[in-house]
Motif scaffolding. Structure first.
Motif, PDB file in Angstrom:
ATOM      1  N   ALA A 127       0.806  -1.216   0.000  1.00  0.00           N
ATOM      2  CA  ALA A 127       0.000   0.000   0.000  1.00  0.00           C
ATOM      3  C   ALA A 127       0.846   1.277   0.000  1.00  0.00           C
ATOM      4  N   PRO A 128       1.913   1.376   0.835  1.00  0.00           N
ATOM      5  CA  PRO A 128       2.717   2.609   0.801  1.00  0.00           C
ATOM      6  C   PRO A 128       3.323   2.897  -0.569  1.00  0.00           C
ATOM      7  N   LEU A 129       3.705   1.846  -1.288  1.00  0.00           N
ATOM      8  CA  LEU A 129       4.283   2.032  -2.614  1.00  0.00           C
ATOM      9  C   LEU A 129       3.251   2.600  -3.580  1.00  0.00           C
ATOM     10  N   LEU A 130       2.004   2.157  -3.445  1.00  0.00           N
ATOM     11  CA  LEU A 130       0.930   2.704  -4.291  1.00  0.00           C
ATOM     12  C   LEU A 130       0.734   4.186  -4.005  1.00  0.00           C
ATOM     13  N   ARG A 131       0.765   4.553  -2.739  1.00  0.00           N
ATOM     14  CA  ARG A 131       0.586   5.963  -2.388  1.00  0.00           C
ATOM     15  C   ARG A 131       1.748   6.802  -2.905  1.00  0.00           C
ATOM     16  N   GLN A 132       2.959   6.285  -2.786  1.00  0.00           N
ATOM     17  CA  GLN A 132       4.128   6.994  -3.292  1.00  0.00           C
ATOM     18  C   GLN A 132       4.067   7.154  -4.809  1.00  0.00           C
ATOM     19  N   SER A 133       3.422   6.202  -5.474  1.00  0.00           N
ATOM     20  CA  SER A 133       3.312   6.249  -6.931  1.00  0.00           C
ATOM     21  C   SER A 133       2.257   7.240  -7.401  1.00  0.00           C
ATOM     22  N   GLY A 134       1.386   7.694  -6.467  1.00  0.00           N
ATOM     23  CA  GLY A 134       0.403   8.699  -6.849  1.00  0.00           C
ATOM     24  C   GLY A 134      -1.037   8.382  -6.534  1.00  0.00           C
ATOM     25  N   ALA A 135      -1.302   7.238  -5.872  1.00  0.00           N
ATOM     26  CA  ALA A 135      -2.690   6.908  -5.530  1.00  0.00           C
ATOM     27  C   ALA A 135      -3.171   7.774  -4.374  1.00  0.00           C
ATOM     28  N   ASP A 136      -4.384   8.302  -4.492  1.00  0.00           N
ATOM     29  CA  ASP A 136      -4.975   9.087  -3.407  1.00  0.00           C
ATOM     30  C   ASP A 136      -5.494   8.184  -2.294  1.00  0.00           C
ATOM     31  N   GLU A 137      -6.063   7.057  -2.676  1.00  0.00           N
ATOM     32  CA  GLU A 137      -6.578   6.091  -1.702  1.00  0.00           C
ATOM     33  C   GLU A 137      -6.168   4.694  -2.137  1.00  0.00           C
ATOM     34  N   VAL A 138      -5.849   3.845  -1.149  1.00  0.00           N
ATOM     35  CA  VAL A 138      -5.467   2.463  -1.435  1.00  0.00           C
ATOM     36  C   VAL A 138      -6.340   1.536  -0.583  1.00  0.00           C
ATOM     37  N   VAL A 139      -6.972   0.588  -1.242  1.00  0.00           N
ATOM     38  CA  VAL A 139      -7.821  -0.384  -0.555  1.00  0.00           C
ATOM     39  C   VAL A 139      -7.083  -1.718  -0.539  1.00  0.00           C
ATOM     40  N   THR A 140      -6.895  -2.259   0.649  1.00  0.00           N
ATOM     41  CA  THR A 140      -6.175  -3.519   0.790  1.00  0.00           C
ATOM     42  C   THR A 140      -7.168  -4.663   0.902  1.00  0.00           C
ATOM     43  N   GLY A 141      -7.237  -5.460  -0.143  1.00  0.00           N
ATOM     44  CA  GLY A 141      -8.224  -6.534  -0.200  1.00  0.00           C
ATOM     45  C   GLY A 141      -8.049  -7.589   0.861  1.00  0.00           C
ATOM     46  N   ALA A 142      -6.822  -8.047   1.073  1.00  0.00           N
ATOM     47  CA  ALA A 142      -6.573  -9.120   2.034  1.00  0.00           C
ATOM     48  C   ALA A 142      -6.925  -8.681   3.449  1.00  0.00           C
ATOM     49  N   SER A 143      -6.557  -7.453   3.810  1.00  0.00           N
ATOM     50  CA  SER A 143      -6.839  -6.950   5.158  1.00  0.00           C
ATOM     51  C   SER A 143      -8.339  -6.784   5.377  1.00  0.00           C
ATOM     52  N   ALA A 144      -9.038  -6.247   4.362  1.00  0.00           N
ATOM     53  CA  ALA A 144     -10.481  -6.041   4.488  1.00  0.00           C
ATOM     54  C   ALA A 144     -11.200  -7.381   4.642  1.00  0.00           C
ATOM     55  N   ALA A 145     -10.815  -8.356   3.831  1.00  0.00           N
ATOM     56  CA  ALA A 145     -11.439  -9.677   3.920  1.00  0.00           C
ATOM     57  C   ALA A 145     -11.132 -10.331   5.261  1.00  0.00           C
ATOM     58  N   GLY A 146      -9.894 -10.170   5.724  1.00  0.00           N
ATOM     59  CA  GLY A 146      -9.507 -10.758   7.003  1.00  0.00           C
ATOM     60  C   GLY A 146     -10.269 -10.151   8.158  1.00  0.00           C
ATOM     61  N   ARG A 147     -10.464  -8.830   8.128  1.00  0.00           N
ATOM     62  CA  ARG A 147     -11.212  -8.185   9.202  1.00  0.00           C
ATOM     63  C   ARG A 147     -12.659  -8.640   9.212  1.00  0.00           C
ATOM     64  N   LEU A 148     -13.262  -8.776   8.025  1.00  0.00           N
ATOM     65  CA  LEU A 148     -14.640  -9.236   7.950  1.00  0.00           C
ATOM     66  C   LEU A 148     -14.762 -10.665   8.465  1.00  0.00           C
ATOM     67  N   LEU A 149     -13.788 -11.508   8.153  1.00  0.00           N
ATOM     68  CA  LEU A 149     -13.782 -12.877   8.668  1.00  0.00           C
ATOM     69  C   LEU A 149     -13.707 -12.884  10.192  1.00  0.00           C
TER      70      LEU A 149
END
Length: 216
Positions: free
Chosen positions: A109-131
Motif C-alpha cells: 500500500a505505501p508504494l501505491l501511495r508513493q506512486s500517486g494513488a490518493d486512496e489504497v484499498v487492501t483486499g486481504a486486510s479487508a477480507a480478514g477483518r470481515l472474517l
C-alpha cells in the motif's frame, strides 16, 4: 470524454466497483474500461461500457482511454506490481485526477501511495477483518457485509449538509452520521473540532434503502 471515470481491470474488483458507482448515479457512457483480456472487453461492452483492450501500464493505452482528461481512475488489477506501474503512469498523464487503487497485500500500500494513488484499498486486510468480525461478533459481521453491498439494506453515503441541518450537531440529524468532511479533513462525528455543522460541510452517514431489509 472529459471528467469521466476510467476503470483498469474488469475482474471481480473492477466490476464490483463499477456496480457501486453506477448504483450511485454514474452514467455508463461516462465510464471507460481497460483490460488486456478480450473476454473481459466483450463483457464490459455488453454491459454498456466503453472498452479499450491493452496493457494499462503503457501510456499509449491509457491515452486511448483519455486518462489525461479523466476525473477519476479506479485501478483494480490482478497483481500489485501491475497496479503500481499503472498508478505511476496514470499520475504522470493526469496530475489532478482522483486515483483509487486496490492491492492484495498491505505491505504494498505505501508504494501505491508513493506512486500517486490518493486512496489504497487492501483486499486481504479487508477480507480478514470481515472474517474476524463474523467469527467474534456475527451480528457486526452481518452489518458490515450488508454495508458492502450497494443498494441492499444499509448503505453508506456522502452528501452535502442541507440548509436546515446547518448549525446543528451531527447527532441531532435524522441520519446516522459517521463522519463530517470539512475542507480536506475527514472528522469523526464526535470530534470536538466539528462543533456544529457548517454550510460547506459534507456528511458521511449510514442510511436504509427503501424497500430493503438487513435480515438474511
Amino acid at each position: 470524454m472529459r471528467d469521466h471515470t476510467v476503470v483498469v481491470g474488469f475482474g471481480t474488483k473492477g466490476r464490483t466497483a463499477l456496480r457501486t458507482v453506477c448504483g450511485a448515479g454514474l452514467k455508463k457512457d461516462q465510464v471507460v474500461v481497460i483490460d488486456p483480456s478480450a473476454k473481459a472487453m466483450t463483457a464490459a461492452a455488453v454491459e454498456g461500457f466503453e472498452a479499450v483492450a491493452g496493457d494499462a501500464t503503457r501510456s499509449d493505452v491509457l491515452r486511448q482511454a483519455e486518462v489525461q482528461r479523466a476525473g477519476k481512475i479506479i485501478v483494480a488489477t490482478q497483481r500489485d506490481d501491475t497496479a503500481v506501474l499503472v498508478v505511476l503512469t496514470a499520475r504522470q498523464l493526469n496530475p489532478s485526477a482522483k486515483i483509487v487503487a486496490a492491492v492484495a497485500e498491505e505491505e504494498n500500500a505505501p508504494l501505491l501511495r508513493q506512486s500517486g494513488a490518493d486512496e489504497v484499498v487492501t483486499g486481504a486486510s479487508a477480507a480478514g477483518r470481515l472474517l474476524g468480525l463474523s467469527v467474534l461478533t456475527p451480528a457486526a459481521g452481518l452489518v458490515m457485509e450488508d454495508l458492502m453491498r450497494q443498494g441492499s439494506g444499509l448503505d453508506m453515503v456522502e452528501r452535502p449538509v442541507t440548509k436546515a441541518e446547518t448549525g446543528r450537531g451531527p447527532r441531532d440529524l435524522d441520519d446516522l452520521v459517521v463522519s463530517v468532511v470539512r475542507g480536506h479533513r475527514v472528522l469523526a462525528y464526535d470530534d470536538p473540532a466539528v462543533g456544529v455543522l457548517e454550510p460547506m460541510d459534507r456528511i458521511v452517514s449510514i442510511v436504509r434503502r427503501e424497500g430493503n431489509g438487513t435480515g438474511r
